[in-house]
Design a protein around this motif. Structure first.
Motif, PDB file in Angstrom:
ATOM      1  N   ASN A  51       0.857  -1.178   0.000  1.00 26.40           N
ATOM      2  CA  ASN A  51       0.000   0.000   0.000  1.00 26.40           C
ATOM      3  C   ASN A  51       0.898   1.235   0.000  1.00 26.40           C
ATOM      4  O   ASN A  51       1.475   1.597   1.025  1.00 26.40           O
ATOM      5  CB  ASN A  51      -0.918  -0.003   1.227  1.00 26.40           C
ATOM      6  N   THR A  52       1.013   1.870  -1.157  1.00 21.64           N
ATOM      7  CA  THR A  52       1.978   2.953  -1.314  1.00 21.64           C
ATOM      8  C   THR A  52       1.542   4.257  -0.662  1.00 21.64           C
ATOM      9  O   THR A  52       2.293   5.237  -0.687  1.00 21.64           O
ATOM     10  CB  THR A  52       2.257   3.215  -2.802  1.00 21.64           C
ATOM     11  N   THR A  53       0.342   4.287  -0.071  1.00 22.41           N
ATOM     12  CA  THR A  53      -0.103   5.484   0.646  1.00 22.41           C
ATOM     13  C   THR A  53       0.089   5.349   2.152  1.00 22.41           C
ATOM     14  O   THR A  53      -0.203   6.287   2.899  1.00 22.41           O
ATOM     15  CB  THR A  53      -1.588   5.783   0.354  1.00 22.41           C
ATOM     16  N   HIS A  54       0.556   4.198   2.589  1.00 22.34           N
ATOM     17  CA  HIS A  54       0.680   3.924   4.024  1.00 22.34           C
ATOM     18  C   HIS A  54       2.141   4.029   4.442  1.00 22.34           C
ATOM     19  O   HIS A  54       2.981   3.249   4.004  1.00 22.34           O
ATOM     20  CB  HIS A  54       0.148   2.520   4.337  1.00 22.34           C
ATOM     21  N   ASP A  93       5.025   4.413   1.716  1.00 17.88           N
ATOM     22  CA  ASP A  93       4.917   5.483   0.728  1.00 17.88           C
ATOM     23  C   ASP A  93       6.292   5.878   0.195  1.00 17.88           C
ATOM     24  O   ASP A  93       6.405   6.642  -0.760  1.00 17.88           O
ATOM     25  CB  ASP A  93       4.210   6.697   1.328  1.00 17.88           C
ATOM     26  N   SER A 141      -2.800   3.676 -12.981  1.00 15.73           N
ATOM     27  CA  SER A 141      -3.124   4.548 -11.844  1.00 15.73           C
ATOM     28  C   SER A 141      -4.623   4.680 -11.630  1.00 15.73           C
ATOM     29  O   SER A 141      -5.099   4.779 -10.485  1.00 15.73           O
ATOM     30  CB  SER A 141      -2.516   5.934 -12.044  1.00 15.73           C
ATOM     31  N   LYS A 145      -2.590   1.693  -4.832  1.00 14.42           N
ATOM     32  CA  LYS A 145      -2.898   3.130  -4.805  1.00 14.42           C
ATOM     33  C   LYS A 145      -1.736   4.009  -5.285  1.00 14.42           C
ATOM     34  O   LYS A 145      -1.584   5.141  -4.840  1.00 14.42           O
ATOM     35  CB  LYS A 145      -3.349   3.549  -3.399  1.00 14.42           C
ATOM     36  N   HIS A 146      -0.942   3.474  -6.189  1.00 18.35           N
ATOM     37  CA  HIS A 146       0.164   4.266  -6.722  1.00 18.35           C
ATOM     38  C   HIS A 146      -0.356   5.200  -7.809  1.00 18.35           C
ATOM     39  O   HIS A 146      -1.381   4.960  -8.438  1.00 18.35           O
ATOM     40  CB  HIS A 146       1.249   3.343  -7.292  1.00 18.35           C
ATOM     41  N   LYS A 147       0.375   6.254  -8.050  1.00 18.42           N
ATOM     42  CA  LYS A 147       0.127   7.191  -9.142  1.00 18.42           C
ATOM     43  C   LYS A 147       1.423   7.298  -9.947  1.00 18.42           C
ATOM     44  O   LYS A 147       2.453   7.721  -9.420  1.00 18.42           O
ATOM     45  CB  LYS A 147      -0.287   8.572  -8.611  1.00 18.42           C
TER      46      LYS A 147
END
Length: 597
Positions: A367-370, A374, A512, A520-522
């Motif tokens: 989870n790239t937002t955690h 990140d 994305s 959840k990567h962009k």
């Protein structure tokens, strides 16, 4: 955008696929039809014409562009070769990731007719309607082998697997008139046939038009396979035009899918018939001669056709129990066995085929937002602490290889071992200093089988050595499926949802804006690459883009599959000329095998 056609279309199937429960049309006078009109298809009467509902209207742009044009160009690609009558996946393939066919005894004789095979299947089916039944057990291991398709996958000796190379089945040739329009010339020598041997009129373009419309209806569980088709028109009995929503490099693989079957124009809703007495009308090389809903299907060779099967018959027996399959094979009651789904007592049996299955195995997703995930450096540090080879050897009995979770059109899509191994088991990176030491990390894993459990335990031990403090969170399969969909995890380890074509994974999972981008990567660079390969028909050019995508995924560490499945198959010496290609429910290999007397 292109990725939209691969998003919500998959929703009805995703929960079942991810939980892996299998593991434990009114035509106009011009015969022009569309898969985006508003009137629902009729399945009820053989004389009722059909129309197609707006199955994909909510999922696609109302005015789709003919080709995706990214705002930036990140790689230089030569203009695509426009083929004429040549399958898009028909270029020579490079060496497979694993040796597929294992040497077998020298044959004494070639091409004996007669005999019968008895083959076990681990999956059964509930419906005899090919457009209402989604199981592989029906499509490729049962009554479904009686049906023809517009295209089929190649299956031949010395073919490197996996392969999505296609060739004509009901067509004699095809040509591309534009990147999103194709014309097919239909063979004139294929006729409809019932199980009692009665022959009917020849298969025409109108039958194919009707069948693709019918499969494309929203009630069909197989509609997602041909989601890229916008319009179908039978120009005449001999010529068929198919227009796509936009160019899609998986179009031919969708037509060749073992579930994209062609039925007569007058086909009724088979789900309303008596399954034990129904006699299907088909156009393939086999006819249904016996059906027992308790788990037996017998298929007989169809005589009087140009290329009849060598065998007289094949019997498919539903044998879900591993011990029963092994016992049946040992006493010569069964002629084929998948050693990878059989108990450990089968280890002394020599495999004749190792079938790589990209898209099936154990995937790791971040989870790239955690925080701290990140940070690319943290994700790379975790990767560098993992040793895929040791996990494959200790938890998967050496039956696995590294990939990124998506199906391959050719073994040439395999990540370069010399490159990807540099990103794993690298002490210099795994023990490097970052801002925080001893960071806690939760690895969520689905409760599937002992291989997954052992694998994650090994991964946890390896990550601990890099200075992180991982905790394993075991969840049931339904919870795992929900977490996979929502992205509500730190690190997720387990199976991904299976797809039959590359774009079915690449766009919804890695783009994305993909429906299943749960890391959840962009990443605009990756998006551009994904869109380029998705519309590229030239296999050599597409392979170049795929390799750039592989390298990009290594560099950014969003998700990867350290252990990808290899299926091991074997059969007795008396079974000759068996060179199967199991990709996407392919079944034409059954017509090429014979038995030595």
């Amino acid at each position: 955008m292109l990725y939209l056609s691969h998003n919500k279309k998959w929703i009805p199937n995703i929960l079942f696929a991810v939980t892996f429960l299998a593991l434990s049309c009114t035509t106009t006078p011009e015969h022009k039809s569309s898969i985006s009109t508003a009137t629902p298809i009729s399945f009820s009467s053989p004389t009722t014409p059909i129309t197609i509902s707006s199955t994909m209207a909510a999922n696609l742009s109302p005015t789709p562009e003919p080709r995706i044009t990214p705002t930036q160009t990140f790689i230089e690609i030569q203009p695509a070769v426009v083929p004429t009558s040549t399958p898009i996946f028909d270029s020579p393939t490079k060496t497979a990731t694993v040796d597929t066919y294992i040497s077998t005894p020298i044959l004494k004789q070639i091409g004996n007719y007669g005999g019968s095979l008895t083959v076990p299947t681990e999956v059964w089916f509930e419906n005899l309607d090919p457009h209402m039944e989604s199981s592989d057990g029906y499509a490729a291991w049962g009554p479904g082998i009686a049906y023809s398709r517009l295209m089929k996958f190649k299956t031949e000796k010395n073919m490197s697997l996996p392969s999505l190379a296609t060739e004509c089945d009901l067509c004699s040739e095809w040509k591309m008139t534009s990147p999103n329009e194709f014309l097919f010339q239909i063979r004139e020598d294929i006729s409809w046939n019932s199980s009692d041997g009665q022959e009917f009129h020849r298969v025409t373009a109108k039958d194919i038009e009707y069948s693709l419309q019918r499969q494309g209806h929203e009630n069909s569980p197989n509609s997602h396979i041909i989601h890229m088709i916008h319009e179908i028109e039978a120009i005449s009995d001999d010529e068929l035009r198919i227009q796509l929503v936009w160019p899609d490099s998986d179009f031919f693989a969708a037509l060749a899918n073992g579930k994209t079957k062609i039925v007569p124009e007058y086909t009724i809703n088979l789900s309303q018939t008596n399954l034990t007495s129904y006699e299907p009308v088909t156009s393939g090389a086999w006819s249904l001669s016996n059906y027992d809903p308790m788990g037996v299907v017998r298929m007989s060779s169809r005589s009087g056709i140009e290329e009849p099967p060598y065998l007289d018959s094949i019997q498919f027996n539903f044998v879900p129990d591993s011990d029963a399959r092994l016992a049946g094979y040992r006493v010569n009651l069964l002629d084929l066995i998948n050693l990878s789904t059989t108990n450990t007592n089968s280890k002394n049996l020599q495999a004749r085929l190792q079938n790589p299955v990209p898209g099936s195995g154990l995937e790791i997703a971040f989870n790239t937002t955690h925080p701290p995930l990140d940070s690319k450096d943290t994700r790379r540090r975790i990767m560098a602490s993992i040793d895929p080879s040791s996990i494959i050897n200790e938890a998967w009995n050496g039956e696995g290889f590294f990939s990124f979770g998506f199906p391959w059109a050719t073994p040439a899509w395999s990540p370069n071992p010399e490159l990807w191994q540099q990103y794993f088991l690298d002490p210099a990176v795994s023990t490097s200093k970052i801002e925080d030491q001893n960071l806690s990390l939760t690895i969520t894993v689905g409760d599937f089988n002992s291989r997954y459990k052992t694998s994650v335990e090994l991964i946890s031990e390896q990550i601990t050595k890099s200075g992180l403090n991982p905790t394993i969170n075991y969840v049931n399969r339904r919870t795992y499926a929900n977490l996979w969909q929502t992205g509500d995890f730190e690190v997720l380890a387990g199976p991904t949802f299976p797809q039959s074509t590359p774009n079915g994974y690449l766009l919804p999972v890695l783009h994305s804006n993909g429906q299943w981008n749960t890391t959840k990567h962009k990443d605009a660079v990756l998006d551009s690459l994904l869109e380029k390969q998705a519309t590229e028909y030239d296999i050599a050019t597409r392979t170049e883009i795929i390799q750039i995508i592989n390298n990009h995924l290594l560099e950014h560490a969003y998700r990867f599959m350290p252990i990808t499945n290899i299926e091991r198959w074997t059969w007795p010496d008396r079974v000759i000329n068996f060179y199967p290609n199991f990709s996407s429910s392919e079944y034409s290999h059954w017509g090429q095998v014979w038995q030595e007397p």
